[in-house]
Write a protein that holds these residues in place. Structure first.
Motif, short mmCIF file in Angstrom:
data_model
loop_
_atom_site.label_atom_id
_atom_site.label_comp_id
_atom_site.label_asym_id
_atom_site.label_seq_id
_atom_site.Cartn_x
_atom_site.Cartn_y
_atom_site.Cartn_z
N ALA A 314 0.82 -1.21 0.00
CA ALA A 314 0.00 0.00 0.00
C ALA A 314 0.86 1.26 0.00
O ALA A 314 0.49 2.28 -0.60
CB ALA A 314 -0.93 -0.01 1.20
N GLU A 315 2.02 1.21 0.67
CA GLU A 315 2.86 2.40 0.76
C GLU A 315 3.42 2.82 -0.61
O GLU A 315 3.85 3.96 -0.78
CB GLU A 315 4.00 2.19 1.74
N VAL A 319 -1.67 7.43 -2.83
CA VAL A 319 -2.47 7.71 -1.64
C VAL A 319 -3.02 9.13 -1.75
O VAL A 319 -2.28 10.09 -1.97
CB VAL A 319 -1.63 7.56 -0.36
N GLY A 323 -5.20 10.01 3.79
CA GLY A 323 -4.48 8.75 3.92
C GLY A 323 -3.00 9.04 4.11
O GLY A 323 -2.42 9.83 3.37
N VAL A 325 0.92 7.36 4.94
CA VAL A 325 1.83 6.22 5.11
C VAL A 325 2.56 6.39 6.44
O VAL A 325 3.14 7.44 6.72
CB VAL A 325 2.84 6.14 3.96
N VAL A 337 -0.85 2.20 5.12
CA VAL A 337 -1.55 3.45 4.90
C VAL A 337 -2.67 3.57 5.92
O VAL A 337 -3.58 2.73 5.97
CB VAL A 337 -2.13 3.52 3.47
N ALA A 339 -5.93 5.16 6.95
CA ALA A 339 -7.05 5.87 6.32
C ALA A 339 -7.86 6.56 7.41
O ALA A 339 -8.61 5.92 8.15
CB ALA A 339 -7.91 4.89 5.53
N GLN A 345 -8.04 7.52 0.04
CA GLN A 345 -8.18 6.60 -1.08
C GLN A 345 -6.81 6.08 -1.49
O GLN A 345 -5.87 6.86 -1.61
CB GLN A 345 -8.85 7.32 -2.26
N VAL A 346 -6.72 4.77 -1.66
CA VAL A 346 -5.46 4.13 -2.05
C VAL A 346 -5.68 3.45 -3.39
O VAL A 346 -6.53 2.56 -3.51
CB VAL A 346 -4.98 3.11 -1.00
#
Length: 433
Positions: A314-315, A319, A323, A325, A337, A339, A345-346
């Motif tokens: 995710a990082e 992002v 959101g 990191v 991440v 949220a 939103q990712v």
């Protein structure tokens, strides 16, 4: 305004592809209809498995499915009988015929057929089980090594009683009773001469920590327990017991817990939780082995887990919104991440797909699942709540869902949240086997 779809509108997300057993996820038949066989059991005859259960979407009629591999289930000619409100049907073969026993108006109703998968007729009147003519709720079934069948019921003020099924199919004498609390949803299996009885507490359609009792003597033996089969906080992984399936393979015998993951009313949105069980014959303890995604080799009896997965952190995704990191002690790479609210939103770009339905595991943690949930969008399709595809969403940090991915590396998956559940997204893993 973001529109979130329920499961009934998910046809564009993915069609059936049963390469895995995924606890809590919607399980589709080979006809691409959702399997509707709750409170049931599986019986093997020859090389075929037969799954019977109550159809929540069809007035609780007895429905049946067949499979060679415990993954792909084909509907039989359903219903097996037009009778309605036959709860928790179970199969037995105490003689040359096949029998289904279930609960109608809190009494036992039997159905009978010369064929295992069709043409069941009502066999006799409803039977009120003794003692004291007290009606019962749930039905279980067990076949002993000598071929004797036993009906398990939650009766006599919620004690679990065990009655022998006579050779003519009638309900025989009571051979044992568990009188150690208010329990229901009984199921039993046998390992090394020990009888293990798994039962649920009585909390309606809400899950609870199911318990195990054991005895070395079925007829008149005393019960030891209760003992947990899963961590108490997991509430049997959000399920209720219905049956314990023994699969004898060429290399291993595996015991499978079959549970129902009920919706709030025990209706069509209910799913299933099937898990292999470990049995410690020394301490006589039974433990559910939780796997977010697994399958059983029906020939060898071996449990198989995904071995080919492509991971996306995710990082490293795009992002947006609130959101951030940051550090995540529970995450594999210690980063994820966070949220903060629905603006977060990712977006994962360039996801490689095989073309067609494919399992994607979402790795995320939820601080408070009652305050919101996660949703996803695939290739610009409308957003869908993850919980609509898998009841384990918010309960476990690995949640597989079946998505329709294009072949190649041009897939796009967007992860977002609603409410303030405190979600931390680790990443996703696309299963390729």
């Amino acid at each position: 305004m973001l529109t979130l779809l329920a499961f009934g509108a998910l046809a564009a997300v993915a069609s059936a592809a049963n390469s895995w057993i995924v606890p809590g996820a919607a399980w589709m038949s080979t006809s691409n209809t959702k399997i509707d066989a709750h409170g049931g059991m599986v019986l093997k005859r020859g090389d075929t498995f037969y799954w019977v259960g109550q159809a929540a979407s069809h007035s609780v009629q007895p429905y049946m499915y067949t499979s060679k591999n415990l993954l792909d289930w084909t509907p039989c000619t359903n219903p097996q009988n037009p009778i309605q409100w036959l709860w928790r049907p179970k199969l037995a073969k105490p003689n040359g015929s096949f029998w289904i026993y279930g609960q109608v108006d809190r009494n036992v109703q039997a159905l009978k057929s010369s064929s295992i998968s069709d043409n069941y007729a009502v066999a006799g009147s409803k039977v009120t089980l003794p003692p004291n003519a007290y009606t019962y709720s749930d039905t279980g079934m067990f076949a002993d090594d000598d071929g004797t069948w036993y009906l398990l019921t939650s009766a006599d003020h919620n004690n679990v009683q065990i009655n022998k099924i006579n050779s003519d199919g009638s309900i025989g004498t009571r051979v044992n009773v568990l009188a150690k609390g208010a329990y229901e949803a009984p199921g039993m299996f046998k390992v090394g001469g020990i009888y293990y009885l798994i039962v649920s507490g009585k909390t309606g359609w809400r899950s609870n920590p199911n318990q195990m009792f054991w005895t070395d003597k079925l007829a008149g033996g005393s019960w030891n327990g209760p003992y947990p089969i899963a961590p108490e906080a997991q509430k049997t992984y959000n399920s209720q017991n219905t049956f314990e399936l023994t699969v004898v393979g060429s290399k291993k015998t595996t015991y499978v817990y079959m549970g129902d993951s009920w919706d709030s009313k025990g209706g069509p949105d209910s799913n299933y939780v099937w898990l292999p069980m470990s049995v410690d014959t020394g301490t006589k303890k039974v433990t559910l082995d939780y796997h977010a995604q697994w399958k059983l080799n029906a020939e060898t009896g071996e449990v198989v887990l995904p071995s080919r997965k492509r991971r996306y952190e995710a990082e490293h995704a795009v992002v947006e919104g609130r959101g951030v990191v940051g550090r995540c002690e529970r995450c594999l790479n210690r980063r994820g991440v966070h949220a903060a609210d629905p603006s977060a939103q990712v977006t994962f770009h360039n996801i490689i797909g095989l073309g067609g339905p494919q399992w994607v595991q979402f790795h995320y943690h939820v601080a408070n699942r009652t305050s919101g949930e996660a949703h996803i969008s695939v290739n610009d399709a409308p957003a869908v709540n993850i919980s609509a595809m898998n009841h384990r969403a918010g309960y476990h940090h690995v949640v597989p869902v079946l998505l329709d991915l294009k072949s190649g590396g041009e897939n796009r998956i967007v992860f977002g949240v609603s409410g303030e559940a405190g979600v931390v997204l680790e990443g996703i893993e696309v299963v390729e086997d």
